[in-house]
Design a protein around this motif. Structure first.
Motif, PDB file in Angstrom:
ATOM      1  N   GLU A  64      -9.728  12.884  92.370  1.00 59.33           N
ATOM      2  CA  GLU A  64     -10.009  13.892  93.383  1.00 59.33           C
ATOM      3  C   GLU A  64     -10.331  15.225  92.698  1.00 59.33           C
ATOM      4  N   THR A  65     -10.898  16.156  93.469  1.00 59.05           N
ATOM      5  CA  THR A  65     -11.209  17.492  92.966  1.00 59.05           C
ATOM      6  C   THR A  65     -10.550  18.530  93.864  1.00 59.05           C
ATOM      7  N   SER A  66      -9.840  19.483  93.258  1.00 53.74           N
ATOM      8  CA  SER A  66      -9.145  20.506  94.031  1.00 53.74           C
ATOM      9  C   SER A  66     -10.139  21.576  94.493  1.00 53.74           C
ATOM     10  N   TYR A  91      -3.299  17.638  89.277  1.00 52.26           N
ATOM     11  CA  TYR A  91      -4.512  18.366  88.908  1.00 52.26           C
ATOM     12  C   TYR A  91      -4.364  18.994  87.528  1.00 52.26           C
ATOM     13  N   ARG A 163      -7.273  31.401  93.667  1.00 53.08           N
ATOM     14  CA  ARG A 163      -6.826  30.810  94.935  1.00 53.08           C
ATOM     15  C   ARG A 163      -6.598  31.875  95.996  1.00 53.08           C
ATOM     16  N   GLN A 176     -11.050  19.057 103.839  1.00 55.80           N
ATOM     17  CA  GLN A 176     -10.737  18.530 102.509  1.00 55.80           C
ATOM     18  C   GLN A 176      -9.840  17.297 102.621  1.00 55.80           C
ATOM     19  N   GLN A 180     -10.686  13.317 101.413  1.00 49.09           N
ATOM     20  CA  GLN A 180      -9.792  12.536 100.559  1.00 49.09           C
ATOM     21  C   GLN A 180      -9.396  11.223 101.236  1.00 49.09           C
TER      22      GLN A 180
END
Length: 239
Positions: A64-66, A91, A163, A176, A180
């Motif tokens: 996955e990508t944050s 991550y 962030r 998001q 996922q």
């Protein structure tokens, strides 16, 4: 927050059996920088595969990508009774943001998640380096450790600032989560994304609560239904 099925009793019984059967793999990979040994991802997987026979336990891993661009891995552990747990993604930020750097991060994350879940000691051994009497080596290590701590602190501070500057709104977070979950359904079932989303759309079309909800409510309802589809797909694959 870690996801799980409504019940996990049989899953944990199987995990206990697997943990009792597992044999710690040899640390046969070399780290030339630290002059030490560690267990490869293949070694960790082999130890789990040999121990899981007869336990009804298996696993899958997802890349996955944050939101801030880090690459991560989550792990699903499931039983032949349809019970499951899904870890939060681990991550990590690659040293160099290229295919090789991201590939190394994925391998590292997969190895450490599996090791933690199944009780495998895969960490790099020190091989007595810290007990060495060589003052020059100790000073060199201390300086290197200090520099790494400073770099890590700077990266964490920058990550926190990024962030805070680009914190996603609630709808973006729901989107998001949806991406996922859909990716996990595709991995678990082998169906195309188009077919999965078509089935999801038919379900939501007949849902009066979905039709009456605002935009955020619609996304929340969509994710609830998608999670139910993920659970059913896992259970059907075990039958």
């Amino acid at each position: 927050m870690m996801q799980k099925s409504d019940t996990v009793k049989d899953l944990f019984i199987g995990l206990v059996k697997l943990r009792q059967a597992i044999k710690q793999p040899p640390k046969d990979a070399k780290n030339p920088f630290f002059k030490s040994n560690y267990v490869t991802l293949e070694g960790v997987q082999k130890a789990i595969d040999e121990a899981k026979e007869g336990t009804g336990i298996d696993y899958s891993q997802f890349v996955e990508t944050s939101p801030d661009g880090r690459t991560g891995v989550s792990t699903m552990v499931y039983s032949d009774k349809g019970e499951y747990i899904i870890t939060d993604p681990l991550y990590l930020q690659p040293v160099k943001n290229d295919p090789q750097g991201n590939g190394s991060v994925v391998t590292y994350s997969r190895r450490y998640q599996l090791s933690a879940l199944f009780g495998i000691s895969s960490d790099i051994d020190d091989d007595g380096n810290n007990a060495s009497g060589n003052q020059q080596q100790r000073q060199s290590r201390q300086q290197g450790n200090y520099q790494r701590r400073q770099q890590n602190t700077q990266r964490r501070q920058q990550s926190t600032a990024n962030r805070q500057q680009s914190a996603p709104d609630p709808i973006s977070l729901q989107k998001q989560q949806y991406e996922q979950t859909i990716n996990k359904i595709v991995a678990a079932t082998g169906q195309s994304r188009q077919d999965i989303e078509a089935g999801l759309g038919e379900t939501l079309k007949a849902d009066s609560e979905y039709q009456a909800a605002n935009n955020l409510g619609k996304w929340q309802k969509t994710n609830n239904v998608a999670n139910q589809m993920l659970k059913r797909s896992i259970e059907e694959n075990q039958q």
